[in-house]
Design a protein around this motif. Structure first.
Motif, PDB file in Angstrom:
ATOM      1  N   ASN A  14       0.806  -1.224   0.000  1.00  0.00           N
ATOM      2  CA  ASN A  14       0.000   0.000   0.000  1.00  0.00           C
ATOM      3  C   ASN A  14       0.842   1.279   0.000  1.00  0.00           C
ATOM      4  N   MET A  15       2.156   1.138  -0.260  1.00  0.00           N
ATOM      5  CA  MET A  15       3.034   2.310  -0.357  1.00  0.00           C
ATOM      6  C   MET A  15       2.598   3.173  -1.549  1.00  0.00           C
ATOM      7  N   GLN A  16       2.405   4.455  -1.305  1.00  0.00           N
ATOM      8  CA  GLN A  16       1.923   5.374  -2.330  1.00  0.00           C
ATOM      9  C   GLN A  16       3.060   5.777  -3.276  1.00  0.00           C
ATOM     10  N   VAL A  17       2.805   5.709  -4.570  1.00  0.00           N
ATOM     11  CA  VAL A  17       3.760   6.117  -5.606  1.00  0.00           C
ATOM     12  C   VAL A  17       2.991   6.814  -6.727  1.00  0.00           C
ATOM     13  N   TYR A  18       3.731   7.468  -7.595  1.00  0.00           N
ATOM     14  CA  TYR A  18       3.127   8.097  -8.766  1.00  0.00           C
ATOM     15  C   TYR A  18       3.521   7.345 -10.023  1.00  0.00           C
ATOM     16  N   VAL A  19       2.532   7.034 -10.841  1.00  0.00           N
ATOM     17  CA  VAL A  19       2.731   6.392 -12.135  1.00  0.00           C
ATOM     18  C   VAL A  19       1.844   7.118 -13.138  1.00  0.00           C
ATOM     19  N   SER A  21       1.673  10.181 -13.768  1.00  0.00           N
ATOM     20  CA  SER A  21       1.170  11.389 -13.095  1.00  0.00           C
ATOM     21  C   SER A  21      -0.046  11.138 -12.215  1.00  0.00           C
ATOM     22  N   LYS A  22      -0.273   9.893 -11.825  1.00  0.00           N
ATOM     23  CA  LYS A  22      -1.403   9.558 -10.958  1.00  0.00           C
ATOM     24  C   LYS A  22      -0.892   8.834  -9.718  1.00  0.00           C
ATOM     25  N   GLU A  23      -1.503   9.135  -8.577  1.00  0.00           N
ATOM     26  CA  GLU A  23      -1.136   8.462  -7.344  1.00  0.00           C
ATOM     27  C   GLU A  23      -1.754   7.067  -7.318  1.00  0.00           C
ATOM     28  N   THR A  24      -0.937   6.095  -6.936  1.00  0.00           N
ATOM     29  CA  THR A  24      -1.391   4.707  -6.856  1.00  0.00           C
ATOM     30  C   THR A  24      -0.567   4.007  -5.779  1.00  0.00           C
ATOM     31  N   THR A  25      -0.691   2.701  -5.671  1.00  0.00           N
ATOM     32  CA  THR A  25       0.094   1.936  -4.698  1.00  0.00           C
ATOM     33  C   THR A  25       1.001   0.946  -5.429  1.00  0.00           C
ATOM     34  N   LEU A  26       2.034   0.486  -4.721  1.00  0.00           N
ATOM     35  CA  LEU A  26       2.929  -0.508  -5.327  1.00  0.00           C
ATOM     36  C   LEU A  26       2.165  -1.774  -5.703  1.00  0.00           C
ATOM     37  N   GLY A  27       1.193  -2.174  -4.890  1.00  0.00           N
ATOM     38  CA  GLY A  27       0.400  -3.360  -5.200  1.00  0.00           C
ATOM     39  C   GLY A  27      -0.364  -3.214  -6.495  1.00  0.00           C
ATOM     40  N   LYS A  28      -0.928  -2.042  -6.706  1.00  0.00           N
ATOM     41  CA  LYS A  28      -1.675  -1.810  -7.945  1.00  0.00           C
ATOM     42  C   LYS A  28      -0.735  -1.698  -9.145  1.00  0.00           C
ATOM     43  N   VAL A  29       0.482  -1.175  -8.926  1.00  0.00           N
ATOM     44  CA  VAL A  29       1.469  -1.130 -10.013  1.00  0.00           C
ATOM     45  C   VAL A  29       1.813  -2.545 -10.440  1.00  0.00           C
ATOM     46  N   TYR A  30       2.024  -3.434  -9.476  1.00  0.00           N
ATOM     47  CA  TYR A  30       2.325  -4.834  -9.780  1.00  0.00           C
ATOM     48  C   TYR A  30       1.179  -5.472 -10.562  1.00  0.00           C
TER      49      TYR A  30
END
Length: 80
Positions: A14-19, A21-30
């Motif tokens: 659930n660590m917040q990151v930007y992908v 230009s949108k805020e998301t989480t590492l889990g959702k990036v994976y």
């Protein structure tokens, strides 16, 4: 006998990151971009070059460690 080492680092899903230009989480990036993109993102965040990666369920981690003969680690601070 030669010894090899590796770095294990756990980052919260659930660590917040930007992908894009949108805020998301590492889990959702994976989930959306895959493990290779996630590894690149983590390299960018940490400055650590990731040469290899593995996706391992927590239920299998103990079995892997046992097959390797255990794990030695050091803690650089005094713990109580």
């Amino acid at each position: 006998e030669s010894k090899k080492s590796f770095v294990y680092m756990s980052l919260p899903a659930n660590m917040q990151v930007y992908v894009d230009s949108k805020e998301t989480t590492l889990g959702k990036v994976y989930e959306s971009k895959g493990v290779s993109y996630l590894a690149e993102k983590i390299s960018g965040l940490t400055g650590i070059s990731i040469n290899y990666h593995a996706v391992v369920s927590m239920s299998n981690l103990e079995k892997i460690i046992d097959k390797l003969g255990g794990v030695e680690y050091s803690v650089p601070v005094k713990m109580e």
